[in-house]
Design an enzyme around this catalytic site. Structure first.
Site, short mmCIF file in Angstrom:
data_model
loop_
_atom_site.label_atom_id
_atom_site.label_comp_id
_atom_site.label_asym_id
_atom_site.label_seq_id
_atom_site.Cartn_x
_atom_site.Cartn_y
_atom_site.Cartn_z
N GLY A 32 0.90 -1.19 -0.01
CA GLY A 32 -0.10 -0.11 -0.08
C GLY A 32 0.68 1.23 0.05
N LYS A 33 2.18 1.15 -0.26
CA LYS A 33 3.10 2.23 -0.32
C LYS A 33 3.42 2.49 -1.75
CE LYS A 33 4.80 1.03 4.17
NZ LYS A 33 4.47 1.92 5.27
N LEU B 261 -4.36 -3.17 -9.94
CA LEU B 261 -2.82 -2.86 -10.42
C LEU B 261 -2.51 -3.12 -11.72
CD1 LEU B 261 -0.09 -1.85 -9.59
CD2 LEU B 261 0.26 -4.03 -8.54
N TYR B 262 -2.81 -4.16 -12.53
CA TYR B 262 -2.37 -4.67 -13.63
C TYR B 262 -3.26 -3.69 -14.67
CZ TYR B 262 -0.10 -8.44 -11.25
OH TYR B 262 0.78 -9.09 -10.24
N GLY C 113 4.66 -2.11 -5.07
CA GLY C 113 4.26 -2.83 -6.24
C GLY C 113 4.26 -2.36 -7.53
N LYS C 114 3.50 -1.33 -7.65
CA LYS C 114 3.44 -0.44 -8.95
C LYS C 114 4.63 0.04 -9.41
CE LYS C 114 0.40 2.98 -10.91
NZ LYS C 114 -0.15 4.37 -10.45
C1 LIG Z 1 -0.52 -7.04 -5.43
C2 LIG Z 1 0.63 -6.57 -4.69
C3 LIG Z 1 1.96 -6.94 -5.28
C4 LIG Z 1 0.34 -5.01 -4.64
O1 LIG Z 1 1.80 -4.60 -3.91
P1 LIG Z 1 1.52 -2.93 -3.28
O2 LIG Z 1 2.94 -2.49 -3.02
O3 LIG Z 1 0.63 -3.38 -1.91
O4 LIG Z 1 0.62 -1.91 -4.23
P2 LIG Z 1 0.76 -0.50 -4.40
O5 LIG Z 1 1.07 0.22 -3.07
O6 LIG Z 1 1.61 -0.34 -5.47
O7 LIG Z 1 -0.70 0.03 -5.01
C5 LIG Z 1 -1.23 -0.47 -6.35
C6 LIG Z 1 -2.39 -0.02 -6.52
O8 LIG Z 1 -3.30 -0.39 -5.50
C7 LIG Z 1 -4.04 0.32 -4.58
N1 LIG Z 1 -3.91 -0.28 -3.26
C8 LIG Z 1 -2.96 -1.11 -2.84
N2 LIG Z 1 -3.58 -1.54 -1.45
C9 LIG Z 1 -4.54 -1.52 -1.54
C10 LIG Z 1 -5.53 -1.72 -0.33
N3 LIG Z 1 -5.42 -2.42 0.59
N4 LIG Z 1 -6.79 -1.55 -0.84
C11 LIG Z 1 -7.23 -0.88 -1.93
N5 LIG Z 1 -6.31 -0.60 -2.94
C12 LIG Z 1 -5.18 -0.80 -2.62
C13 LIG Z 1 -3.06 1.51 -4.45
O9 LIG Z 1 -3.90 2.56 -4.05
C14 LIG Z 1 -2.79 1.64 -5.65
O10 LIG Z 1 -3.49 2.18 -6.69
P3 LIG Z 1 -3.12 3.89 -7.11
O11 LIG Z 1 -1.92 3.66 -8.17
O12 LIG Z 1 -4.21 4.27 -8.28
O13 LIG Z 1 -2.77 4.53 -5.87
C15 LIG Z 1 0.63 -6.98 -3.01
O14 LIG Z 1 -0.51 -6.40 -2.55
C16 LIG Z 1 0.82 -8.20 -2.96
O15 LIG Z 1 2.08 -8.68 -2.63
N6 LIG Z 1 -0.19 -8.92 -2.73
C17 LIG Z 1 -0.12 -10.26 -2.44
C18 LIG Z 1 0.73 -11.21 -3.69
C19 LIG Z 1 -0.15 -10.98 -4.86
O16 LIG Z 1 -1.61 -11.02 -4.96
N7 LIG Z 1 0.64 -10.74 -5.98
C20 LIG Z 1 0.36 -10.60 -7.32
C21 LIG Z 1 -0.26 -12.20 -7.80
S1 LIG Z 1 -0.83 -12.16 -9.40
#
Ligand SMILES: CC(C)(COP(=O)(O)OP(=O)(O)OC[C@H]1O[C@@H](n2cnc3c(N)ncnc32)[C@H](O)[C@@H]1OP(=O)(O)O)[C@@H](O)C(=O)NCCC(=O)NCCS
Length: 144
Positions: free
Chosen positions: A83-84, A121-122, A87-88
């Site tokens: 959420g920081k 995200l994707y 990932g993006k």
């Molecule tokens: C999917 C994952 C990689 C995203 O990484 P992250 O660092 O948490 O994501 P980011 O902080 O870059 O956020 C990406 C977007 O999602 C949104 N987001 C992140 N966490 C969120 C939450 N808990 N609820 C709603 N939106 C959320 C962010 O606002 C952001 O959108 P924006 O660019 O419009 O602001 C991470 O949640 C993860 O490791 N999940 C478990 C493993 C997984 O599912 N991997 C993918 C397998 S295909």
């Protein structure tokens, strides 16, 4: 600032200690599994994701041996660091790196249909549904 580092004896134990939240465990293989897979499937490239020198996640991609296209097989950010924006930012960096290969023009990935965070995200990164479901996972592609 996001950086990628190879996994070696300096960071191996820390990479396998990275964890997603309990309810996310079905969405991604453990890093231990992925590193073992990459040993058997040497086309898989594993990278540790660092944010300002702090280890925050892991990704694995490859040129798939079956279709000879790029696939991002794994992406995870440790639950403490989610959420920081990491990932993006990591995906943007990896996509930029893959795009340097002008011999190809598409990146595939897949995710569990209920993984709405990954889906959104994707989609924000420009991926779109490819129409296939493989092993229950939705396949998306980014044409570059
Ligand atoms: C999917 C994952 C990689 C995203 O990484 P992250 O660092 O948490 O994501 P980011 O902080 O870059 O956020 C990406 C977007 O999602 C949104 N987001 C992140 N966490 C969120 C939450 N808990 N609820 C709603 N939106 C959320 C962010 O606002 C952001 O959108 P924006 O660019 O419009 O602001 C991470 O949640 C993860 O490791 N999940 C478990 C493993 C997984 O599912 N991997 C993918 C397998 S295909």
């Amino acid at each position: 600032m996001i950086q990628f580092k190879e996994i070696d004896r300096k960071n191996f134990w820390d990479v396998i200690d990275l964890k997603v939240a309990e309810e996310q465990k079905s969405f991604v293989a453990s890093n231990l599994f992925s590193l073992a897979q990459a040993k058997a499937y040497p086309e898989c490239i594993c990278l540790a994701i660092y944010a300002d020198e702090v280890l925050v996640g892991f990704t694995m991609y490859c040129i798939d041996e079956d279709d000879h296209e790029y696939w991002i097989y794994r992406l995870m950010i440790d639950e403490k660091f989610q959420g920081k924006g990491y990932g993006k930012a990591a995906m943007e960096k990896l996509i930029e790196h893959i795009k340097e290969d002008s011999e190809r023009n598409v990146i595939y990935l897949s995710f569990e249909p209920e993984n709405s965070l990954a889906r959104s995200l994707y989609e924000k990164l420009g991926f779109e549904a490819d129409g296939r479901i493989i092993d229950g996972e939705v396949v998306y592609r980014l044409v570059y």
